[in-house]
Design an enzyme around this catalytic site. Structure first.
Site, PDB file in Angstrom:
ATOM      1  CG  HIS A 126       6.623   1.553  13.915  1.00 54.87           C
ATOM      2  ND1 HIS A 126       6.496   0.713  12.835  1.00 54.87           N
ATOM      3  CD2 HIS A 126       6.074   2.734  13.536  1.00 54.87           C
ATOM      4  CE1 HIS A 126       5.900   1.363  11.836  1.00 54.87           C
ATOM      5  NE2 HIS A 126       5.654   2.585  12.242  1.00 54.87           N
ATOM      6  CB  ALA A 149      13.264  -2.758  12.197  1.00 55.46           C
ATOM      7  CE  LYS A 177       3.186   0.311   3.537  1.00 51.48           C
ATOM      8  NZ  LYS A 177       2.894   1.745   3.689  1.00 51.48           N
ATOM      9  N   GLY A 207       0.832  -1.203   0.000  1.00 51.86           N
ATOM     10  CA  GLY A 207       0.000   0.000   0.000  1.00 51.86           C
ATOM     11  C   GLY A 207       0.861   1.244   0.000  1.00 51.86           C
TER      12      GLY A 207
END
Length: 439
Positions: A316, A298, A280, A274
């Site tokens: 996050h 990551a 997402k 996306g």
């Protein structure tokens, strides 16, 4: 084993249609409406059949024509709508149907069946085991106001679930019978949220956590068990607060209409794609919320001199469970081949950037080495022995990049996305926070 959640709500659903509390108002505003808890197993077994369930199946695009067995937990009206048997007779079904459950629940069904309807009734008591086609079913004792059964179900492939609604904290005798069960999925009722003075045969959040902990102690629940809270009522807190509370014991909620594939030992590969800020990462994390231990890769390089980037990384980290391991690296191939925990790879775009940097592919356009890296990543993706989710970006839907390097990156990322998607069982496109399943 496939389980379609036809409903996940308590007797009055959530929101309660007559209530204006904060919880109900928020649920109504978000369109999150939960009906009577029930599930359809492999289109063959119906787990409870409240009055809302037949219509819930239709709204999910399913027919109940293939149902061979109905397992009733108890006689309360949100779990037993016997009129469904009349609807079946009106459709002139000639296939046999077996209804099983506590004797008092079966008694409420008999008047809804005609003398020539191919329906039989099989009373069950706690401790009894039956074979239903290719499924082994064991009935266990619940803690509830009326005779209620919980169901331990195993299919021929070895997938195993525990359907535990309605019940309060489980009796020691029930716990003892679940020792070393290692369920693939647990569906445990959690009706009252932080309201602990209800005095009923139901769970609230504190007692839910204690029951899960007890089941872990005896080996019924493991790190690989998908723990789903069901029979949710409006005494629960707002959705994000409920998710945070359940996360503490490795549990989650799912929406009505969710399809769960349970017990497949084959690894699942999912690509979430996306545009920027489309939700997402949040969606990908939610897909793995049922796992207590996850390896989060990551792939972005540290940007210590960029406060905005640092803040994004921190946010996050804060929303991920503390039990998840985070690895900041672009060397992902060995991790994919050697991990024993599910993997979340976020994201392919930053991984590709690192490979292009490594091979100085930006200026001269020589992408042979980068393409070899893509080949190696694809091979690792295909052979990954655990469930894996990758997040990527769609960069080909906007204007043509002005620079040669921008166009090169767009083309290579499009190639990478297409190859990973082709090797994935599931592909999801995120737009404005909403998922569209492409595969």
């Amino acid at each position: 084993m496939e389980l379609l959640m036809l409903g996940t709500g308590a007797a009055d659903g959530w929101p309660n249609p007559f209530c204006e509390c904060t919880s109900c108002t928020a649920a109504l505003a978000s369109g999150t409406v939960r009906g009577h808890t029930a599930a359809l197993l492999d289109n063959r077994i119906l787990l409870d059949c409240g009055p809302e369930v037949p219509r819930a199946a239709s709204r999910s695009g399913r027919t109940l024509a293939g149902v061979e067995h109905i397992l009733l937990t108890h006689s309360h009206p949100d779990h037993l709508g016997p009129m469904a048997l009349l609807f079946r007779s009106w459709a002139d079904r000639t296939e046999p149907l077996q209804v099983l459950g506590p004797p008092d629940a079966l008694d409420l069904c008999r008047d809804w069946v005609g003398p020539h309807d191919p329906v039989t009734f099989t009373p069950l008591v706690a401790g009894q085991s039956v074979t239903l086609g290719t499924y082994d079913v064991r009935a266990l004792e619940a803690t509830h106001e009326v005779p209620t059964l919980l169901y331990d179900i195993t299919d021929q492939a070895g997938a195993r679930i525990f359907w535990a609604t309605d019940t309060g904290p489980l009796a020691p005798s029930t716990i003892a019978q679940l020792e070393n069960a290692s369920f693939d999925a647990l569906f445990l009722e959690e009706t009252f949220g932080f309201k602990t003075d209800h005095g009923t045969g139901h769970h609230d959040l504190p007692s839910f956590a204690r029951t899960v902990a007890t089941l872990r102690e005896v080996g019924a629940v493991t790190d690989r068990t998908d723990i789903v809270a069901v029979h949710l009522g409006h005494h629960n807190p707002l959705a994000h607060e409920l998710s945070a509370a359940l996360e503490q014991c490795g549990a989650r909620t799912v929406l009505d209409g969710t399809v769960l594939r349970i017990g497949s030992r084959a690894p699942g590969r999912t690509l979430v794609t996306g545009g920027a800020r489309a939700g997402k990462s949040t969606y990908a994390e939610a897909l793995l919320s049922g796992y207590r231990h996850v390896t989060y890769i990551a792939t972005g390089d540290p940007h210590d001199d960029d406060p905005d980037w640092t803040e994004r990384v921190a946010s996050h980290r804060a929303r991920r469970p503390a039990t998840w391991a985070t690895l900041e690296t672009v060397d992902v191939i060995e991790i994919l081949s050697g991990s024993t925990d599910p993997i979340l790879l976020d994201c392919l775009g930053t991984w590709l950037t690192a490979q292009m940097n490594r091979h100085d592919a930006w200026l001269d356009g020589n992408t042979a080495a980068v393409r070899e890296d893509i080949d190696q990543l694809l091979a690792a993706w295909k052979s990954c022995p655990v469930p894996i989710i990758a997040v990527t970006n769609e960069v080909g839907s906007g204007v043509v990049p002005e620079t040669k390097s921008g166009r090169l990156f767009r083309d290579l990322l499009g190639l990478l996305n297409a190859r990973i998607a082709d090797a994935s069982e599931s592909v999801v496109l995120m737009t404005a926070g909403l998922p569209t399943r492409l595969r």
